[in-house]
Design a protein around this motif. Structure first.
Motif, PDB file in Angstrom:
ATOM      1  N   ASP A 177      75.310  62.745  25.297  1.00 50.93           N
ATOM      2  CA  ASP A 177      74.787  61.203  26.058  1.00 50.93           C
ATOM      3  C   ASP A 177      76.103  60.840  26.761  1.00 50.93           C
ATOM      4  O   ASP A 177      77.230  60.609  26.114  1.00 50.93           O
ATOM      5  N   ARG A 207      71.386  61.277  29.123  1.00 55.74           N
ATOM      6  CA  ARG A 207      71.143  62.397  28.188  1.00 55.74           C
ATOM      7  C   ARG A 207      71.354  63.617  28.971  1.00 55.74           C
ATOM      8  O   ARG A 207      70.581  63.862  30.013  1.00 55.74           O
ATOM      9  N   SER A 221      73.855  59.196  20.057  1.00 59.12           N
ATOM     10  CA  SER A 221      73.075  59.895  19.093  1.00 59.12           C
ATOM     11  C   SER A 221      73.046  61.589  19.421  1.00 59.12           C
ATOM     12  O   SER A 221      73.302  62.265  18.640  1.00 59.12           O
ATOM     13  N   GLN A 222      73.383  62.004  20.785  1.00 59.63           N
ATOM     14  CA  GLN A 222      73.531  63.121  21.282  1.00 59.63           C
ATOM     15  C   GLN A 222      74.783  63.540  21.594  1.00 59.63           C
ATOM     16  O   GLN A 222      75.082  63.273  22.526  1.00 59.63           O
TER      17      GLN A 222
END
Length: 137
Positions: A87, A69, A30-31
């Motif tokens: 990530d 992360r 997601s990151q």
């Protein structure tokens, strides 16, 4: 017990950062910033930095592997340094050579803490203003 998060900073060149972003996209992390955006905005010959800050495990998506992360300090084509998140798989992070001394790592973490975010930088660019005109929190 989750794996121990490394308390270090790793330096990568633009090509390596693009590979890391591609790997993150492949895993659906997601990151991450889009690889095409990075290609367009990163300084080609720059060094960028990754600082792991969180063990990320998605219990609701067990097919997604555990990741670190990382805060990242990116150098864009204008020469500015901006802050983002990425990530990274732990094994991938561990393969990045340790090249920085302690003083350099502390300096980079300090620069990360004071850098504008990717979002702020994009907003400045869209508004055709610069960091000196951007209000700081």
């Amino acid at each position: 017990m989750p794996p121990t998060l490394p308390r270090t900073v790793r330096a990568v060149d633009t090509a390596q950062l693009l590979e890391l972003a591609q790997e993150a996209a492949m895993h659906g992390f997601s990151q991450r910033l889009p690889v095409d955006w990075l290609r367009e905005h990163l300084a080609a010959e720059a060094t960028h930095y990754l600082f792991p800050t969180l063990v990320q495990r998605l219990r609701h998506r067990p097919e997604v592997p555990l990741q670190w992360r990382c805060q990242q300090l990116l150098t864009v084509r204008t020469g500015e340094q901006i802050w983002g998140l990425l990530d990274v798989l732990p094994d991938t992070f561990d393969k990045i050579p340790e090249t920085l001394d302690t003083a350099s790592k502390k300096d980079i973490v300090s620069r990360i803490e004071h850098a504008v975010t990717v979002r702020e930088w994009v907003e400045w660019r869209a508004a055709d203003t610069g960091p000196e005109e951007m209000p700081r929190p």
